[in-house]
Design a protein around this motif. Structure first.
Motif, PDB file in Angstrom:
ATOM      1  N   VAL A 214      65.952  83.342   0.256  1.00 22.30           N
ATOM      2  CA  VAL A 214      65.516  81.798  -0.623  1.00 22.30           C
ATOM      3  C   VAL A 214      65.868  82.103  -1.581  1.00 22.30           C
ATOM      4  CG1 VAL A 214      64.490  80.901   1.193  1.00 22.30           C
ATOM      5  CG2 VAL A 214      62.757  82.305   0.330  1.00 22.30           C
ATOM      6  N   GLY A 215      65.711  83.405  -1.915  1.00 16.05           N
ATOM      7  CA  GLY A 215      65.116  83.112  -3.680  1.00 16.05           C
ATOM      8  C   GLY A 215      66.361  82.161  -4.814  1.00 16.05           C
ATOM      9  N   GLU A 216      65.686  81.922  -6.067  1.00 14.42           N
ATOM     10  CA  GLU A 216      66.314  81.301  -6.794  1.00 14.42           C
ATOM     11  C   GLU A 216      65.301  82.512  -7.717  1.00 14.42           C
ATOM     12  OE1 GLU A 216      65.472  77.046  -7.389  1.00 14.42           O
ATOM     13  OE2 GLU A 216      65.071  76.913  -4.992  1.00 14.42           O
ATOM     14  N   LEU A 217      66.962  82.631  -8.863  1.00 11.56           N
ATOM     15  CA  LEU A 217      66.625  84.192  -9.497  1.00 11.56           C
ATOM     16  C   LEU A 217      65.476  82.933 -11.008  1.00 11.56           C
ATOM     17  CD1 LEU A 217      67.144  86.856 -11.132  1.00 11.56           C
ATOM     18  CD2 LEU A 217      69.564  85.173 -12.210  1.00 11.56           C
ATOM     19  N   ASP A 218      66.053  82.513 -11.269  1.00 15.26           N
ATOM     20  CA  ASP A 218      64.494  82.427 -12.448  1.00 15.26           C
ATOM     21  C   ASP A 218      63.364  81.786 -11.582  1.00 15.26           C
ATOM     22  OD1 ASP A 218      66.747  82.029 -14.163  1.00 15.26           O
ATOM     23  OD2 ASP A 218      66.629  79.268 -13.745  1.00 15.26           O
ATOM     24  N   LYS A 219      63.368  81.444 -10.851  1.00 20.41           N
ATOM     25  CA  LYS A 219      61.535  81.489 -10.092  1.00 20.41           C
ATOM     26  C   LYS A 219      60.717  82.766 -10.139  1.00 20.41           C
ATOM     27  CE  LYS A 219      61.861  76.760  -7.822  1.00 20.41           C
ATOM     28  NZ  LYS A 219      61.913  75.928  -6.521  1.00 20.41           N
ATOM     29  N   VAL A 220      61.951  83.387  -9.157  1.00 18.00           N
ATOM     30  CA  VAL A 220      61.596  84.710  -8.844  1.00 18.00           C
ATOM     31  C   VAL A 220      61.234  85.555 -10.539  1.00 18.00           C
ATOM     32  CG1 VAL A 220      62.780  87.378  -8.616  1.00 18.00           C
ATOM     33  CG2 VAL A 220      62.782  85.093  -6.704  1.00 18.00           C
ATOM     34  N   ILE A 221      61.655  85.686 -10.463  1.00 15.93           N
ATOM     35  CA  ILE A 221      61.795  85.556 -12.115  1.00 15.93           C
ATOM     36  C   ILE A 221      59.696  85.433 -12.881  1.00 15.93           C
ATOM     37  CG2 ILE A 221      62.475  86.659 -14.629  1.00 15.93           C
ATOM     38  CD1 ILE A 221      65.264  86.721 -13.866  1.00 15.93           C
ATOM     39  N   ALA A 222      60.260  84.829 -12.894  1.00 20.65           N
ATOM     40  CA  ALA A 222      58.920  83.860 -14.028  1.00 20.65           C
ATOM     41  C   ALA A 222      57.703  84.199 -12.873  1.00 20.65           C
ATOM     42  CB  ALA A 222      58.601  82.428 -13.313  1.00 20.65           C
ATOM     43  N   ARG A 223      57.713  84.561 -10.865  1.00 22.94           N
ATOM     44  CA  ARG A 223      56.896  84.776 -10.389  1.00 22.94           C
ATOM     45  C   ARG A 223      56.602  86.203 -10.712  1.00 22.94           C
ATOM     46  NH1 ARG A 223      55.284  83.033  -4.807  1.00 22.94           N
ATOM     47  NH2 ARG A 223      55.344  81.740  -5.438  1.00 22.94           N
ATOM     48  N   LEU A 224      57.398  86.843 -10.902  1.00 19.99           N
ATOM     49  CA  LEU A 224      57.205  88.290 -11.068  1.00 19.99           C
ATOM     50  C   LEU A 224      56.010  88.233 -12.461  1.00 19.99           C
ATOM     51  CD1 LEU A 224      60.888  90.103 -10.362  1.00 19.99           C
ATOM     52  CD2 LEU A 224      58.794  90.603  -8.869  1.00 19.99           C
ATOM     53  N   ASN A 225      57.074  87.460 -13.639  1.00 20.90           N
ATOM     54  CA  ASN A 225      55.867  88.115 -14.539  1.00 20.90           C
ATOM     55  C   ASN A 225      55.147  87.579 -14.783  1.00 20.90           C
ATOM     56  OD1 ASN A 225      56.963  88.800 -16.759  1.00 20.90           O
ATOM     57  ND2 ASN A 225      58.938  86.718 -16.948  1.00 20.90           N
ATOM     58  N   ALA A 226      54.086  86.445 -14.009  1.00 24.44           N
ATOM     59  CA  ALA A 226      53.393  86.055 -13.522  1.00 24.44           C
ATOM     60  C   ALA A 226      52.363  87.530 -12.733  1.00 24.44           C
ATOM     61  CB  ALA A 226      53.138  84.701 -12.784  1.00 24.44           C
ATOM     62  N   PHE A 227      52.915  87.829 -11.887  1.00 23.09           N
ATOM     63  CA  PHE A 227      52.206  89.056 -10.852  1.00 23.09           C
ATOM     64  C   PHE A 227      51.358  90.161 -12.442  1.00 23.09           C
ATOM     65  CE2 PHE A 227      54.432  88.880  -7.098  1.00 23.09           C
ATOM     66  CZ  PHE A 227      53.396  87.630  -6.921  1.00 23.09           C
ATOM     67  N   ALA A 228      53.152  90.460 -13.050  1.00 19.87           N
ATOM     68  CA  ALA A 228      52.590  90.619 -14.311  1.00 19.87           C
ATOM     69  C   ALA A 228      51.094  91.452 -15.554  1.00 19.87           C
ATOM     70  CB  ALA A 228      53.493  91.544 -15.377  1.00 19.87           C
TER      71      ALA A 228
END
Length: 276
Positions: free
Chosen positions: A164-178
């Motif tokens: 269910v991955g969408e690249l932009d959303k996954v990158i945004a979540r990873l940056n929020a985790f950072a």
């Protein structure tokens, strides 16, 4: 615990994470496989939830928090290397669940651990609510900081692993985790090298890449060019090891035992890497 104290192990583990210079971190499933991997020359190890579950005759996500933490501690105590623990989703969806899991991990010899945003629910496998996902990671990071010791926290965004991955959303979540305090970022299940490059270029912390599917066709040098810092294989080695049990079907169905010799010879060879 072996020779290195835990803060030294954690510091050594943290130092290994250099974007563009990835190290391979294999995933042992018991103390014996951990010691063999140490003898082979790896620089760090990581537990595998699916591999460990298999040792108990269970499916992935079939172990308890206590079992996972005890297992991680046993692996860490068996070797001199830094060990990272697969701590699944923190064994609960509340921020306090993630915090408790990391706090308890910090009481062991583990150098680090990961918290993922999976739910354990097949119908809705990933936490959809951004605020909750971030709050959980923030609580985990806070527990690590409050432990009084160094602990390398990996944040996992699981969407691609569940299709269910969408690249932009996954990158945004990873940056929020950072921003919430993660030291390493991880999006298992990336479909190709273009996605690997996009994630590595799009986030602010070192990235772990799971070698799965088509990514297994690429060499370490290609992941280095893409900007990865760490390469893991999850339960890959454990499942390969258990795959040798296929020899049992030959005994049962064909009355043959010839596979035993090949497997025994291979086991003897790999056992030679065990440290005294």
């Amino acid at each position: 615990m072996k020779d290195m104290n835990i803060d030294a192990k954690a510091a050594a583990f943290r130092e290994l994470h250099k974007p563009g210079e990835p190290f391979v971190i294999p995933n042992p499933w018991d103390a014996g496989s951990a010691r063999i991997m140490e003898g082979l020359g790896f620089k760090a190890l990581a537990t595998t939830s699916s591999g460990f579950a298999m040792t108990l005759g269970r499916k992935d996500y079939g172990v308890t928090k206590d079992e996972a933490l005890t297992h991680g501690a046993e692996i860490a105590d068996a070797v001199e290397l830094p060990v990272n623990a697969d701590l699944e989703n923190g064994f609960g969806l509340k921020p306090e669940d993630a915090a408790d899991t990391i706090a308890r991990a910090c009481e062991t010899g583990l150098a680090g651990g990961s918290i993922e945003d999976s739910t354990g629910d097949k119908q809705s496998p990933v936490i959809e609510d951004d605020a909750l996902a971030i709050a959980r990671l923030e609580a985990a990071a806070g527990a690590g900081k409050n432990s009084g010791r160094d602990f390398v926290l990996t944040a996992r965004a699981e969407a691609f692993l569940y299709g269910v991955g969408e690249l932009d959303k996954v990158i945004a979540r990873l940056n929020a985790f950072a921003d919430a305090g993660a030291d390493v970022l991880y999006a298992p299940g990336l479909p190709d090298m273009d996605a690997v490059r996009a994630v590595c270029a799009g986030v602010s912390k070192p990235v772990n890449i799971l070698i799965l599917g088509k990514l297994a066709e690429h060499a370490v040098a290609e992941f280095a060019d893409a900007g990865a810092a760490r390469l893991s294989i999850g339960g890959g080695l454990a499942w390969n090891a258990y795959g040798t049990l296929g020899a049992a079907t030959e005994m049962l169905n064909e009355g043959r035992f010839d596979m035993l010799s090949a497997n025994r010879d291979g086991a003897k060879k790999i056992a030679s890497f065990l440290k005294a």
